[in-house]
Motif scaffolding. Structure first.
Motif, PDB file in Angstrom:
ATOM      1  N   THR A 193      -3.412   1.139   5.058  1.00  0.00           N
ATOM      2  CA  THR A 193      -2.400   1.876   5.814  1.00  0.00           C
ATOM      3  C   THR A 193      -3.079   2.999   6.585  1.00  0.00           C
ATOM      4  O   THR A 193      -3.666   3.907   5.988  1.00  0.00           O
ATOM      5  CB  THR A 193      -1.345   2.463   4.859  1.00  0.00           C
ATOM      6  N   LYS A 194      -3.024   2.946   7.898  1.00  0.00           N
ATOM      7  CA  LYS A 194      -3.694   3.955   8.727  1.00  0.00           C
ATOM      8  C   LYS A 194      -2.864   4.230   9.967  1.00  0.00           C
ATOM      9  O   LYS A 194      -1.994   3.441  10.358  1.00  0.00           O
ATOM     10  CB  LYS A 194      -5.111   3.505   9.087  1.00  0.00           C
ATOM     11  N   TRP A 195      -3.123   5.347  10.634  1.00  0.00           N
ATOM     12  CA  TRP A 195      -2.335   5.736  11.801  1.00  0.00           C
ATOM     13  C   TRP A 195      -3.116   6.753  12.633  1.00  0.00           C
ATOM     14  O   TRP A 195      -4.050   7.394  12.151  1.00  0.00           O
ATOM     15  CB  TRP A 195      -0.997   6.337  11.369  1.00  0.00           C
ATOM     16  N   GLN A 245       2.723  -0.969   2.606  1.00  0.00           N
ATOM     17  CA  GLN A 245       2.030  -0.720   3.868  1.00  0.00           C
ATOM     18  C   GLN A 245       2.589   0.489   4.627  1.00  0.00           C
ATOM     19  O   GLN A 245       1.878   1.135   5.380  1.00  0.00           O
ATOM     20  CB  GLN A 245       2.131  -1.969   4.762  1.00  0.00           C
ATOM     21  N   LEU A 246       3.860   0.786   4.417  1.00  0.00           N
ATOM     22  CA  LEU A 246       4.490   1.878   5.160  1.00  0.00           C
ATOM     23  C   LEU A 246       4.268   3.204   4.450  1.00  0.00           C
ATOM     24  O   LEU A 246       4.653   3.382   3.292  1.00  0.00           O
ATOM     25  CB  LEU A 246       5.994   1.611   5.306  1.00  0.00           C
ATOM     26  N   LYS A 247       3.635   4.152   5.139  1.00  0.00           N
ATOM     27  CA  LYS A 247       3.377   5.462   4.542  1.00  0.00           C
ATOM     28  C   LYS A 247       4.665   6.269   4.426  1.00  0.00           C
ATOM     29  O   LYS A 247       5.661   5.997   5.092  1.00  0.00           O
ATOM     30  CB  LYS A 247       2.357   6.247   5.371  1.00  0.00           C
ATOM     31  N   ARG A 288       5.120   6.294  -1.137  1.00  0.00           N
ATOM     32  CA  ARG A 288       5.515   5.029  -0.515  1.00  0.00           C
ATOM     33  C   ARG A 288       6.569   4.336  -1.385  1.00  0.00           C
ATOM     34  O   ARG A 288       6.778   4.695  -2.544  1.00  0.00           O
ATOM     35  CB  ARG A 288       4.290   4.118  -0.371  1.00  0.00           C
TER      36      ARG A 288
END
Length: 438
Positions: free
Chosen positions: A186-188, A240-242, A234
């Motif tokens: 999970t990254k952004w 997967q979604l922070k 989470r």
């Protein structure tokens, strides 16, 4: 019995750090003063963070985009710290880090590789089994196939000037000084900045109030990112979604902060907090005070004796094992009456017992003093003694009440209270009982 080599190592460590500055200590919940197999080198029940002779901290430098992180100069250079964020098969962001002489870095994880200062394995097989059934396994190997703790789980950066500041970050650097965050992590991006969460996450909980003053309450569990930002949890441990970013808290560890690595939970005690908290000498006096009052078994009419506390954990265990079995105190977990071991009132069908003092029916537990002083919350000068249900570990009133209210991450998204001395899940409400001596 402590091996001569271990005792020698202990003396050498004490001598080495005699005049050193301590940042704080990390203590693994579930071990009452020492690992079951004994503390050995970097694998211990607690780890002391001392100010290093030479600073080894790092700080973020420049970043850039590359088609493949494995072939980039920063990753190939074993003297260069870097974090690789893989966005796709053809694009990755490399963030370089440079030496920082104002900080010291300490790393925690399951790996026995040299970059890890504090080697942490799974604490409780029962707890870990629940997590493994629902959470993807991180960095699995034949030697630790069931572990959910990352080999390079987290790092702590301590300020060499203001030694009260220690910051927590998810993920640690490997032997090549790299952190790899794969395509599925999970990254952004936030403007020019990039950040990520690790697979099973590193969770943190700052208590409210002062832990060492005894006016503390459990806080809210949050997740810390690779760059040290805090987020709400989470939906499940590895979703997967922070979560949402939290602005009113930070990654600076406070006295009593808990860190969960998905398989083991650590307690952070600051140097200042430890200096103002109960010591092992204090616990020794609690035992001596109880024994001086000569509690008596109302059935056998003999004196009960708590095994004497010892600075030597192995000697303390031996003392407990050698104690007269008739003098060993037990407690009825429904009422708290303390007695010796006897056959009166045993219900063979349910394995429960009837207390001869009040006739309440329930289980019993062999009483054993919690001797890891770091877990104790400051209490009044002559506190009453309580025992956790069902394990029978004995501690002071404020200590058992604090830990019985702390929900520790359990499985994918659950929380359970357990005894800090053995990690056994608490049963019933409130999860402890006040001890009543005759």
């Amino acid at each position: 019995m402590v091996k001569r080599s271990d005792a020698t190592d202990s003396k050498k460590n004490n001598s080495k750090h005699e005049n050193a500055i301590k940042y704080g200590e990390l203590i693994i919940l579930g071990y009452n003063g020492q690992l079951t197999a004994g503390d050995k080198r970097r694998r211990r029940s607690k780890f002391v963070l001392w100010k290093r002779d030479v600073a080894n901290g790092i700080r973020r430098s420049n970043h850039y985009v590359v088609p493949s992180p494995q072939n980039s100069h920063a990753v190939l250079d074993k003297n260069q710290h870097s974090i690789s964020y893989t966005l796709s098969r053809t694009e990755a962001v490399i963030v370089e880090y440079v030496n920082d002489e104002t900080t010291d870095m300490f790393q925690v994880g399951r790996s026995s590789d040299s970059p890890i200062d504090f080697v942490v394995m799974d604490t409780n097989a029962e707890k870990n089994a629940a997590a493994v059934n629902n959470v993807p396994i991180v960095d699995s190997k034949k030697t630790a196939a069931a572990s959910t703790i990352s080999r390079f789980a987290c790092r702590i950066i301590c300020d060499r000037e203001n030694t009260n500041i220690a910051r927590l970050y998810a993920a640690g650097f490997d032997s090549s000084r790299n952190i790899f965050l794969g395509e599925k992590a999970t990254k952004w991006k936030d403007g020019e900045e990039i950040d990520a969460l690790t697979t099973n996450g590193v969770l943190v909980m700052h208590p409210s109030g002062k832990f060492h003053k005894g006016n503390t309450e459990p806080g809210i569990w949050l997740e810390v990112s690779v760059c040290g930002k805090l987020f709400s949890l989470r939906g499940s441990r590895s979703a997967q979604l922070k979560g949402d970013m939290v602005d009113d808290s930070d990654n600076i560890l406070t006295d009593g902060t808990l860190i969960d690595l998905c398989g083991a939970t650590l307690l952070w005690r600051s140097a200042e907090g430890l200096s103002l908290s109960p010591s092992r000498e204090y616990l020794k006096k609690l035992i001596e005070r109880t024994n001086r009052e000569r509690p008596t078994c109302p059935v056998g009419l003999y004196t009960l004796v708590f095994p004497h506390h010892s600075e030597d954990h192995a000697a303390a265990v031996a003392s407990s094992e050698l104690a007269d079995i008739k003098q060993q105190p037990y407690a009825y977990l429904q009422c708290g009456h303390v007695q010796g071991r006897h056959a009166w009132g045993l219900n063979k069908d349910s394995n429960s017992r009837t207390c001869p003092m009040c006739l309440k029916v329930g289980g019993i537990a062999k009483l054993s003093m919690g001797i890891e002083a770091s877990f104790y919350v400051q209490d009044k000068e002559k506190p009453d003694l309580y025992a956790f249900n069902p394990c029978g570990h004995v501690a002071t009133e404020k200590t058992v009440k604090f830990w019985s209210n702390v929900g520790i991450p359990y499985g994918t998204n659950g929380f359970e209270a357990f005894c800090p001395f053995c990690a056994k899940l608490l049963e019933g409400y409130p999860g402890y009982v006040k001890l009543i001596f005759n």
